[in-house]
Design an enzyme around this catalytic site. Structure first.
Site: not given
Length: 308
Positions: A223, A271
């Site tokens: 993340r 992502h």
């Protein structure tokens, strides 16, 4: 007894078709068409709606549409409602592909060659054999173990670090905070696959970079919150890090003008290192629902204290 889906709407249409085919008895709705909120028993979401419990008073299960759950505020989810992370096989396979690509790109100096091409430079770089390039993975869950298994074929010396002990054949395993410096000291390409928790936020920082061999490289598919941006950029500019492949950021998407967009030693992707496949994801959700009805243990159920 409705299943409500709140995530990517294009893939949501695929979910709807698979549900209609495999569970025609189970009503399926796409956000924001929630119907009667009292009928919603199962929620599948990436970014959850506000105040889940008050909005859906009869909710029984909440699924994350992805492998991570840090986007959920578990303090606002009643203790009796399990939160389940996605365990369908497409997530692992696509993550393995991406990390393999990233590790090989860094190993074979692809970022340098891209820079040379833009400058119209024809200059070879001496190859380092894979047997002398040490790869370490932080996070030895399902995804981390799958990545290490695939990387074995290339002959890299492989290591893994995890909060709790693991024993993986052919992998040098380290566990706990005390073992982290030793793990980092033997890692030339570091792959972060950790869950984002209070303990791991900001773990990719100046202290960690200083413990890596000089010129090491980074792959972050965890993340954006794992990375301290100022420390990271300073490490790149000083040569402590030679390059990085980043699939995550904070915030997402990054704003225009952010240094990650144009830094010559960063390869940035939006992502999409891994992606939930609707076909097998629907099978996973239906299996968990059936297990829940039978009162069985639920695969992928989150431990709220640990955050994963």
């Amino acid at each position: 007894m409705t299943v409500l889906y709140k995530a990517n709407m294009v893939r949501g249409a695929e979910w709807a078709r698979f549900f209609a085919d495999r569970a025609p008895h189970l009503p399926f709705r796409l956000w924001p068409d929630i119907g009667d909120p009292a009928e919603v028993r199962y929620l599948v979401a990436w970014v959850p709606p506000d105040d889940i419990a008050a909005t859906f008073p009869n909710l029984e299960l909440v699924f994350s549409v992805g492998a991570g759950v840090d986007q959920f505020d578990v303090t606002r989810l009643p203790p009796h409602i399990p939160l389940v992370r996605m365990l369908e096989p497409g997530i692992a396979e696509t993550m393995v592909e991406y990390v393999t690509m990233a590790v090989l790109a860094l190993h074979r100096d692809l970022l340098h060659f891209i820079t040379q091409q833009r400058g119209q430079l024809w200059c070879e770089i001496r190859i380092t054999p894979a047997g002398r390039r040490r790869v370490g993975v932080m996070g030895l869950g399902q995804l981390g173990q799958a990545v290490l298994e695939r990387l074995k074929v290339f002959g890299f010396p492989l290591a893994g670090w995890n909060r709790s002990p693991r024993n993986i054949e052919g992998i040098a395993c380290y566990a706990g905070a005390d073992a982290l410096p030793d793990f980092l000291g033997t890692t030339d390409i570091l792959v972060c696959l950790l869950p984002l928790t209070g303990e791991t936020r900001g773990i990719l920082n100046a202290d960690l970079f200083a413990r890596l061999p000089r010129g090491a490289a980074l792959v972050n598919v965890g993340r954006g919150g794992h990375l301290v941006e100022a420390d990271f950029l300073a490490a790149l500019d000083s040569g402590a890090l030679s390059g990085a492949v980043l699939d995550v950021a904070e915030p997402e998407p990054l704003p225009a003008g952010h240094p990650f967009w144009s830094h010559p030693r960063i390869l940035l992707t939006p992502h999409n290192a891994s992606m939930t496949m609707p076909d097998t994801a629907v099978d996973f959700v239906l299996d968990v629902i059936a297990r829940h009805r039978r009162g069985e243990d639920l695969p992928g159920r989150i431990d709220r204290e640990r955050g994963y």
